[in-house]
Motif scaffolding. Structure first.
Motif, PDB file in Angstrom:
ATOM      1  N   UNK A  49      38.807  92.824  49.352  1.00 21.60           N
ATOM      2  CA  UNK A  49      39.024  91.446  49.772  1.00 21.60           C
ATOM      3  C   UNK A  49      37.820  90.774  50.429  1.00 21.60           C
ATOM      4  N   UNK A  50      36.988  91.540  51.085  1.00 22.06           N
ATOM      5  CA  UNK A  50      35.857  90.938  51.790  1.00 22.06           C
ATOM      6  C   UNK A  50      34.659  91.863  51.791  1.00 22.06           C
ATOM      7  N   UNK A  51      33.500  91.287  52.083  1.00 15.89           N
ATOM      8  CA  UNK A  51      32.240  92.025  52.118  1.00 15.89           C
ATOM      9  C   UNK A  51      31.509  91.715  53.416  1.00 15.89           C
ATOM     10  N   UNK A  52      30.519  92.548  53.722  1.00 18.76           N
ATOM     11  CA  UNK A  52      29.667  92.346  54.890  1.00 18.76           C
ATOM     12  C   UNK A  52      28.251  92.060  54.425  1.00 18.76           C
ATOM     13  N   UNK A  53      27.492  91.347  55.259  1.00 24.00           N
ATOM     14  CA  UNK A  53      26.105  91.106  54.950  1.00 24.00           C
ATOM     15  C   UNK A  53      25.362  90.540  56.137  1.00 24.00           C
ATOM     16  N   UNK A  61      22.724  85.438  51.792  1.00 26.86           N
ATOM     17  CA  UNK A  61      23.157  86.651  52.480  1.00 26.86           C
ATOM     18  C   UNK A  61      22.660  87.880  51.735  1.00 26.86           C
ATOM     19  N   UNK A  62      22.130  88.853  52.485  1.00 27.53           N
ATOM     20  CA  UNK A  62      21.833  90.156  51.908  1.00 27.53           C
ATOM     21  C   UNK A  62      23.102  90.989  52.043  1.00 27.53           C
ATOM     22  N   UNK A  63      23.690  91.358  50.923  1.00 27.03           N
ATOM     23  CA  UNK A  63      24.941  92.099  50.912  1.00 27.03           C
ATOM     24  C   UNK A  63      24.672  93.541  51.315  1.00 27.03           C
ATOM     25  N   UNK A  64      25.475  94.051  52.250  1.00 25.63           N
ATOM     26  CA  UNK A  64      25.353  95.430  52.721  1.00 25.63           C
ATOM     27  C   UNK A  64      26.451  96.269  52.079  1.00 25.63           C
ATOM     28  N   UNK A  65      26.201  97.555  51.881  1.00 25.76           N
ATOM     29  CA  UNK A  65      27.236  98.431  51.313  1.00 25.76           C
ATOM     30  C   UNK A  65      28.505  98.390  52.156  1.00 25.76           C
ATOM     31  N   UNK A  81      27.674  88.865  58.966  1.00 26.11           N
ATOM     32  CA  UNK A  81      28.840  88.059  58.627  1.00 26.11           C
ATOM     33  C   UNK A  81      29.805  88.793  57.711  1.00 26.11           C
ATOM     34  N   UNK A  82      31.051  88.305  57.698  1.00 26.02           N
ATOM     35  CA  UNK A  82      32.096  88.776  56.801  1.00 26.02           C
ATOM     36  C   UNK A  82      32.445  87.598  55.898  1.00 26.02           C
ATOM     37  N   UNK A  83      32.546  87.857  54.592  1.00 28.87           N
ATOM     38  CA  UNK A  83      32.796  86.782  53.628  1.00 28.87           C
ATOM     39  C   UNK A  83      33.607  87.323  52.455  1.00 28.87           C
ATOM     40  N   UNK A  84      34.257  86.433  51.678  1.00 34.85           N
ATOM     41  CA  UNK A  84      35.042  86.891  50.525  1.00 34.85           C
ATOM     42  C   UNK A  84      34.152  87.564  49.482  1.00 34.85           C
ATOM     43  N   UNK A  85      34.641  88.645  48.919  1.00 30.68           N
ATOM     44  CA  UNK A  85      33.873  89.395  47.924  1.00 30.68           C
ATOM     45  C   UNK A  85      33.637  88.581  46.659  1.00 30.68           C
ATOM     46  N   UNK A  86      34.631  87.849  46.214  1.00 28.90           N
ATOM     47  CA  UNK A  86      34.568  87.203  44.906  1.00 28.90           C
ATOM     48  C   UNK A  86      34.236  85.717  44.983  1.00 28.90           C
ATOM     49  N   UNK A  87      33.345  85.341  45.867  1.00 31.46           N
ATOM     50  CA  UNK A  87      32.934  83.933  45.966  1.00 31.46           C
ATOM     51  C   UNK A  87      31.406  83.877  45.981  1.00 31.46           C
ATOM     52  N   UNK A 122      34.016  84.115  56.862  1.00 31.81           N
ATOM     53  CA  UNK A 122      35.190  84.399  57.703  1.00 31.81           C
ATOM     54  C   UNK A 122      34.822  84.543  59.161  1.00 31.81           C
ATOM     55  N   UNK A 123      33.742  85.295  59.432  1.00 29.59           N
ATOM     56  CA  UNK A 123      33.419  85.629  60.826  1.00 29.59           C
ATOM     57  C   UNK A 123      31.967  86.046  60.973  1.00 29.59           C
ATOM     58  N   UNK A 124      31.462  85.876  62.184  1.00 31.94           N
ATOM     59  CA  UNK A 124      30.159  86.415  62.573  1.00 31.94           C
ATOM     60  C   UNK A 124      30.469  87.629  63.434  1.00 31.94           C
TER      61      UNK A 124
END
Length: 82
Positions: free
Chosen positions: A31-35, A10-14, A53-59, A79-81
């Motif tokens: 709690x979560x990040x986007x990418x 995943x390319x992490x987005x701000x 996608x949405x995913x946990x920040x610390x994983x 978590x989600x698309x």
């Protein structure tokens, strides 16, 4: 660069960036990040390259490649698309 097995690259987005029609609320930023999915392994069934996608920040594992902030996580942690 390609992900393998059940991994997703995943390319992490701000976090302050708008993704689709979702705006990140300040209180929930930790709690979560986007990418955007760059690559998926051959065992991934749900997500594909280009999905937001949405995913946990610390994983997962973070690293930089070609000036991009990337993360490798297992598909089951998404978590989600969007």
């Amino acid at each position: 660069m390609r992900a393998v097995a059940g991994n997703v690259l995943i390319e992490v987005k701000p976090r302050d960036e708008m993704v689709g029609s979702i705006v990140v609320v300040q209180d929930n930023k930790e709690n979560y990040s986007f990418g955007v999915v760059v690559s998926v392994g051959n065992l991934c069934n749900v997500v594909g390259a280009g999905d937001q996608v949405v995913f946990p920040t610390y994983i997962g594992n973070d690293f930089k490649y070609d000036g991009k902030q990337l993360k490798v996580i297992d598909e089951k942690h998404i978590f989600a698309i969007v």
